[in-house]
Design a protein around this motif. Structure first.
Motif, PDB file in Angstrom:
ATOM      1  N   UNK A  66      64.468  68.164  39.695  1.00 32.07           N
ATOM      2  CA  UNK A  66      65.303  68.174  38.491  1.00 32.07           C
ATOM      3  C   UNK A  66      64.897  67.086  37.511  1.00 32.07           C
ATOM      4  N   UNK A  67      64.834  65.865  37.977  1.00 42.45           N
ATOM      5  CA  UNK A  67      64.590  64.743  37.060  1.00 42.45           C
ATOM      6  C   UNK A  67      63.213  64.756  36.414  1.00 42.45           C
ATOM      7  N   UNK A  68      62.270  65.430  37.006  1.00 43.72           N
ATOM      8  CA  UNK A  68      60.930  65.488  36.419  1.00 43.72           C
ATOM      9  C   UNK A  68      60.678  66.807  35.686  1.00 43.72           C
ATOM     10  N   UNK A  69      61.724  67.580  35.468  1.00 42.23           N
ATOM     11  CA  UNK A  69      61.581  68.903  34.838  1.00 42.23           C
ATOM     12  C   UNK A  69      61.834  68.842  33.334  1.00 42.23           C
ATOM     13  N   UNK A  70      61.357  69.876  32.644  1.00 39.48           N
ATOM     14  CA  UNK A  70      61.656  69.984  31.208  1.00 39.48           C
ATOM     15  C   UNK A  70      63.146  70.266  30.998  1.00 39.48           C
ATOM     16  N   UNK A  71      63.778  70.915  31.971  1.00 37.28           N
ATOM     17  CA  UNK A  71      65.216  71.187  31.871  1.00 37.28           C
ATOM     18  C   UNK A  71      66.022  69.888  31.847  1.00 37.28           C
ATOM     19  N   UNK A  72      65.537  68.875  32.561  1.00 37.61           N
ATOM     20  CA  UNK A  72      66.224  67.580  32.564  1.00 37.61           C
ATOM     21  C   UNK A  72      66.264  66.976  31.160  1.00 37.61           C
ATOM     22  N   UNK A  73      65.242  67.217  30.371  1.00 34.28           N
ATOM     23  CA  UNK A  73      65.228  66.710  29.001  1.00 34.28           C
ATOM     24  C   UNK A  73      66.362  67.331  28.183  1.00 34.28           C
ATOM     25  N   UNK A  74      66.644  68.604  28.410  1.00 36.40           N
ATOM     26  CA  UNK A  74      67.776  69.264  27.746  1.00 36.40           C
ATOM     27  C   UNK A  74      69.096  68.651  28.223  1.00 36.40           C
ATOM     28  N   UNK A  75      69.216  68.432  29.535  1.00 37.48           N
ATOM     29  CA  UNK A  75      70.394  67.809  30.145  1.00 37.48           C
ATOM     30  C   UNK A  75      70.652  66.447  29.496  1.00 37.48           C
ATOM     31  N   UNK A  76      69.609  65.634  29.417  1.00 38.01           N
ATOM     32  CA  UNK A  76      69.722  64.307  28.804  1.00 38.01           C
ATOM     33  C   UNK A  76      70.193  64.403  27.357  1.00 38.01           C
ATOM     34  N   UNK A  77      69.597  65.312  26.614  1.00 34.30           N
ATOM     35  CA  UNK A  77      69.945  65.458  25.195  1.00 34.30           C
ATOM     36  C   UNK A  77      71.410  65.841  25.018  1.00 34.30           C
ATOM     37  N   UNK A  78      71.920  66.677  25.903  1.00 33.94           N
ATOM     38  CA  UNK A  78      73.312  67.119  25.799  1.00 33.94           C
ATOM     39  C   UNK A  78      74.311  66.053  26.239  1.00 33.94           C
ATOM     40  N   UNK A  79      73.960  65.226  27.244  1.00 32.57           N
ATOM     41  CA  UNK A  79      74.976  64.411  27.903  1.00 32.57           C
ATOM     42  C   UNK A  79      74.790  62.892  27.842  1.00 32.57           C
ATOM     43  N   UNK A  80      73.578  62.405  27.850  1.00 30.32           N
ATOM     44  CA  UNK A  80      73.384  60.979  28.084  1.00 30.32           C
ATOM     45  C   UNK A  80      73.964  60.077  26.997  1.00 30.32           C
ATOM     46  N   UNK A  81      74.106  60.565  25.788  1.00 32.63           N
ATOM     47  CA  UNK A  81      74.650  59.714  24.718  1.00 32.63           C
ATOM     48  C   UNK A  81      76.156  59.473  24.863  1.00 32.63           C
ATOM     49  N   UNK A  82      76.816  60.164  25.775  1.00 33.61           N
ATOM     50  CA  UNK A  82      78.252  59.963  25.985  1.00 33.61           C
ATOM     51  C   UNK A  82      78.567  58.774  26.888  1.00 33.61           C
ATOM     52  N   UNK A  83      77.602  58.303  27.669  1.00 28.84           N
ATOM     53  CA  UNK A  83      77.884  57.336  28.736  1.00 28.84           C
ATOM     54  C   UNK A  83      77.779  55.882  28.281  1.00 28.84           C
ATOM     55  N   UNK A  84      78.774  55.099  28.714  1.00 26.41           N
ATOM     56  CA  UNK A  84      78.722  53.650  28.522  1.00 26.41           C
ATOM     57  C   UNK A  84      79.620  52.986  29.545  1.00 26.41           C
ATOM     58  N   UNK A  85      79.017  52.303  30.516  1.00 27.34           N
ATOM     59  CA  UNK A  85      77.587  52.080  30.715  1.00 27.34           C
ATOM     60  C   UNK A  85      76.920  53.330  31.297  1.00 27.34           C
ATOM     61  N   UNK A  86      75.594  53.294  31.359  1.00 27.58           N
ATOM     62  CA  UNK A  86      74.878  54.421  31.932  1.00 27.58           C
ATOM     63  C   UNK A  86      75.189  54.473  33.422  1.00 27.58           C
ATOM     64  N   UNK A  87      75.467  55.662  33.957  1.00 26.55           N
ATOM     65  CA  UNK A  87      75.918  55.754  35.346  1.00 26.55           C
ATOM     66  C   UNK A  87      74.829  55.463  36.374  1.00 26.55           C
TER      67      UNK A  87
END
Length: 98
Positions: A66-87
């Protein structure tokens, strides 16, 4: 089976947007090799805290597949900006079950 556990602290006031984005993103993770199931739970005491539980066949299905896939890049784009601090993400295996 491996259980991925992540405590997700979402920036206050962005809970509704996060839940909408997660509803979209969950199909990404569910399509991955080795994925078994997932749950997103909301904390009752802290309105902006969520618990993400994902069951994988093998640790590598998450950490490499998962983490090394192109799909993970989509996951990051959708969700990672919501987290503080990063989990911090941890992985568990069953020792005892009923």
């Amino acid at each position: 089976m491996i259980l991925e556990v992540a405590i997700l602290d979402v920036k206050p006031g962005q809970e509704v947007e996060f839940e909408k984005a997660f509803a979209q993103a969950q199909s990404i993770i569910a399509s991955m090799k080795g994925y078994l199931s997932h749950q997103l739970q909301k904390c009752l005491e802290k309105d902006n805290r969520y618990l993400l539980l994902v069951n994988w066949e093998r640790l590598e299905d998450h950490t490499e597949g998962f983490r090394e896939s192109k799909e993970y890049q989509q996951w990051k784009q959708l969700l990672h900006h919501f987290y503080e601090p990063f989990p911090e993400v941890e992985h568990y295996q069953t020792v005892v079950s009923s």
